[in-house]
Design an enzyme around this catalytic site. Sequence first.
Site, PDB file in Angstrom:
ATOM      1  N   GLU A  29      43.470  47.982  40.257  1.00 18.15           N
ATOM      2  CA  GLU A  29      42.010  48.410  39.833  1.00 18.15           C
ATOM      3  C   GLU A  29      41.236  48.482  41.241  1.00 18.15           C
ATOM      4  O   GLU A  29      41.567  48.016  42.248  1.00 18.15           O
ATOM      5  CB  GLU A  29      41.486  47.062  39.012  1.00 18.15           C
ATOM      6  CG  GLU A  29      42.069  46.867  37.695  1.00 18.15           C
ATOM      7  CD  GLU A  29      42.481  45.359  37.457  1.00 18.15           C
ATOM      8  OE1 GLU A  29      41.798  44.483  37.889  1.00 18.15           O
ATOM      9  OE2 GLU A  29      43.195  45.260  36.256  1.00 18.15           O
ATOM     10  N   ARG A  82      40.776  31.957  41.123  1.00 15.29           N
ATOM     11  CA  ARG A  82      39.604  31.801  40.360  1.00 15.29           C
ATOM     12  C   ARG A  82      39.409  30.340  40.014  1.00 15.29           C
ATOM     13  O   ARG A  82      38.296  29.974  40.141  1.00 15.29           O
ATOM     14  CB  ARG A  82      39.689  32.802  39.037  1.00 15.29           C
ATOM     15  CG  ARG A  82      39.438  34.008  39.393  1.00 15.29           C
ATOM     16  CD  ARG A  82      39.022  34.773  38.054  1.00 15.29           C
ATOM     17  NE  ARG A  82      39.341  36.164  38.239  1.00 15.29           N
ATOM     18  CZ  ARG A  82      39.123  37.003  37.331  1.00 15.29           C
ATOM     19  NH1 ARG A  82      38.728  36.747  35.955  1.00 15.29           N
ATOM     20  NH2 ARG A  82      39.414  38.363  37.327  1.00 15.29           N
ATOM     21  N   ARG A 112      47.555  44.370  40.690  1.00 19.00           N
ATOM     22  CA  ARG A 112      46.519  45.245  39.824  1.00 19.00           C
ATOM     23  C   ARG A 112      45.914  46.248  40.911  1.00 19.00           C
ATOM     24  O   ARG A 112      45.279  45.854  41.636  1.00 19.00           O
ATOM     25  CB  ARG A 112      45.566  44.374  39.249  1.00 19.00           C
ATOM     26  CG  ARG A 112      46.089  43.120  38.507  1.00 19.00           C
ATOM     27  CD  ARG A 112      45.930  43.237  37.024  1.00 19.00           C
ATOM     28  NE  ARG A 112      46.802  42.010  36.334  1.00 19.00           N
ATOM     29  CZ  ARG A 112      46.552  41.275  35.601  1.00 19.00           C
ATOM     30  NH1 ARG A 112      45.297  41.735  34.768  1.00 19.00           N
ATOM     31  NH2 ARG A 112      47.269  40.667  34.984  1.00 19.00           N
ATOM     32  N   SER A 135      43.976  33.808  30.412  1.00 15.37           N
ATOM     33  CA  SER A 135      44.305  34.126  28.992  1.00 15.37           C
ATOM     34  C   SER A 135      45.582  33.798  28.425  1.00 15.37           C
ATOM     35  O   SER A 135      46.360  33.688  29.333  1.00 15.37           O
ATOM     36  CB  SER A 135      44.166  35.829  29.230  1.00 15.37           C
ATOM     37  OG  SER A 135      43.016  36.404  29.432  1.00 15.37           O
ATOM     38  N   ARG A 186      35.380  38.582  42.040  1.00 18.41           N
ATOM     39  CA  ARG A 186      36.337  37.824  41.467  1.00 18.41           C
ATOM     40  C   ARG A 186      37.709  38.665  41.236  1.00 18.41           C
ATOM     41  O   ARG A 186      38.603  38.304  40.465  1.00 18.41           O
ATOM     42  CB  ARG A 186      35.846  37.263  39.775  1.00 18.41           C
ATOM     43  CG  ARG A 186      35.508  38.281  38.947  1.00 18.41           C
ATOM     44  CD  ARG A 186      35.071  37.719  37.474  1.00 18.41           C
ATOM     45  NE  ARG A 186      35.152  38.365  36.477  1.00 18.41           N
ATOM     46  CZ  ARG A 186      34.298  39.343  36.288  1.00 18.41           C
ATOM     47  NH1 ARG A 186      33.165  39.627  37.298  1.00 18.41           N
ATOM     48  NH2 ARG A 186      34.611  40.428  35.449  1.00 18.41           N
ATOM     49  N   HIS A 187      37.735  39.864  41.587  1.00 18.18           N
ATOM     50  CA  HIS A 187      39.141  40.782  41.376  1.00 18.18           C
ATOM     51  C   HIS A 187      39.420  40.766  42.809  1.00 18.18           C
ATOM     52  O   HIS A 187      38.991  41.303  43.933  1.00 18.18           O
ATOM     53  CB  HIS A 187      38.457  41.738  40.890  1.00 18.18           C
ATOM     54  CG  HIS A 187      38.380  41.802  39.248  1.00 18.18           C
ATOM     55  ND1 HIS A 187      37.074  41.718  38.722  1.00 18.18           N
ATOM     56  CD2 HIS A 187      39.354  41.831  38.351  1.00 18.18           C
ATOM     57  CE1 HIS A 187      37.291  41.710  37.503  1.00 18.18           C
ATOM     58  NE2 HIS A 187      38.516  41.654  37.073  1.00 18.18           N
ATOM     59  N   GLU A 189      36.002  34.412  33.591  1.00 26.18           N
ATOM     60  CA  GLU A 189      37.299  34.069  32.885  1.00 26.18           C
ATOM     61  C   GLU A 189      38.246  33.456  33.897  1.00 26.18           C
ATOM     62  O   GLU A 189      38.449  33.886  35.216  1.00 26.18           O
ATOM     63  CB  GLU A 189      37.670  35.313  32.236  1.00 26.18           C
ATOM     64  CG  GLU A 189      39.219  35.062  31.832  1.00 26.18           C
ATOM     65  CD  GLU A 189      39.869  36.396  31.629  1.00 26.18           C
ATOM     66  OE1 GLU A 189      39.317  37.352  30.999  1.00 26.18           O
ATOM     67  OE2 GLU A 189      41.174  36.823  31.762  1.00 26.18           O
TER      68      GLU A 189
END
Length: 420
Positions: free
Chosen positions: A203, A394, A201, A346, A209-210, A343
């Site tokens: 991002e 996580r 990712r 998902s 947490r990323h 989270e």
Amino acid sequence: MDGSEVTLAGHVHEIRDLGGICFLVLRDREGLAQVTVLTKRADRKLVETVRGVSRESVVLVRGRVKAEPKAPNGFEILPEAVEVLSRADSPLPLDPTGKVGAELDTRLDARFLDLRRPASMAVFKIESAVMRSLRNTFYENGFIEVCTPKIVATATEGGTALFPISYFEREAFLNQSPQLYKQILMATGLDRVFEIGPIFRAEEHDTRRHLNEAISVDVEVSYADHEDVMSLLENAVSSAYRYVSEICEKELQILGVDLDIPKTPFRRITYTEALEMASESGRKSMEWGDDIDTETEHYLGSLIGEHYFLTDWPSSVKPYYTQPYEDKPEICKGFDLMHPSMELASGAQRVHDYELLISRIKEKGLNPESFEFYLKPFRYGMPPHAGWGLGLARLVQTMLGLENIRDAVLFPRDRRRLVP
Ligand code: ATP
Ligand code: MN
């Protein structure tokens, strides 16, 4: 045992030279062992070698075991031969005994040394146990493990957050999720698949947490709905806790973690209920249809205090492949698994109807033509199916109460960190 001959190899943990007696403490995967050299009586060459060795060098010792109540494990080794296999430079970039603390960045820069600290190593032994437990759960439930490509031509969910790479004369991307491929596999008769592999990712955010590369534990199941895969997920998580508590007692003790095995079934809270809980608190209220922000997520977490599922999301918030409720299409069969602090996963029942999928893709402002390879299987017999993706780091981070996700990844990749 006492008197027996042993050969031992490991890192030099500590050297204590008291003149007439010199202690060399070796560390291997089992722990510490004390090598005791009586400098007056021992071979001169051997004494020189021991006195000249630097901390963290790798040495090989042959000698006899002697009971010694004051030594670690109650034994010491009286060496007959000591050989330095690999000499360590000094000073060391960090102190692997952990007596002198180090910043996370320093630790990650010298990760190979950091991992010599029992507390750092313990995390990854536990992570291995977690993966093993997850695989056990999957195999017990009739899954097969698959590997899908990580170099892909298109995004999973639209153009953002992708890493482009050059692929001969074309542009390609690093896969952000195995979603489309595991769904394609549902059209093959491989009804239950799992994959433990990297997702990428692009991002830019810097959070606890990323990361830009993460390991995702993914499953997809045919003839299943969201409820079925939620119970698979809560069982997989709870079993992983149980397995770790059974086989990683020593590591948990090193980390000072007292594991509470989460009880199943986890609480289910609908998106709408979550919004009500948040608004009752008198905090700034969210509009129905907004994604749940991090602040609200933390508030709900502190209120609920254990793992829970957030269900029945607005269809507009979840990706195009999420199945809407037949009688109430504004909400969908998507869910998130939440730890009180973040989270974890998902998932959803997926759209398996070709026409519906096309219209959902268009509603999201995407072009179905760029998904042709994905859509094709939906025209030739696609069973109903459901699945989820769970972030491995996580899961370990929350299990062990680690402050930062970087502590749960051997060589984390973030905006600044590309080496080691
Ligand atoms: P978040 O909202 O927390 O950014 P997400 O909803 O974008 O996560 P999903 O696409 O649902 O993430 O991915 C499934 C799971 O993979 C997440 O629940 C999370 O555990 C893990 N995951 C996703 N992105 C990352 C990341 N950048 N770093 C670490 N783990 C991630
Ligand atoms: Mn998510």
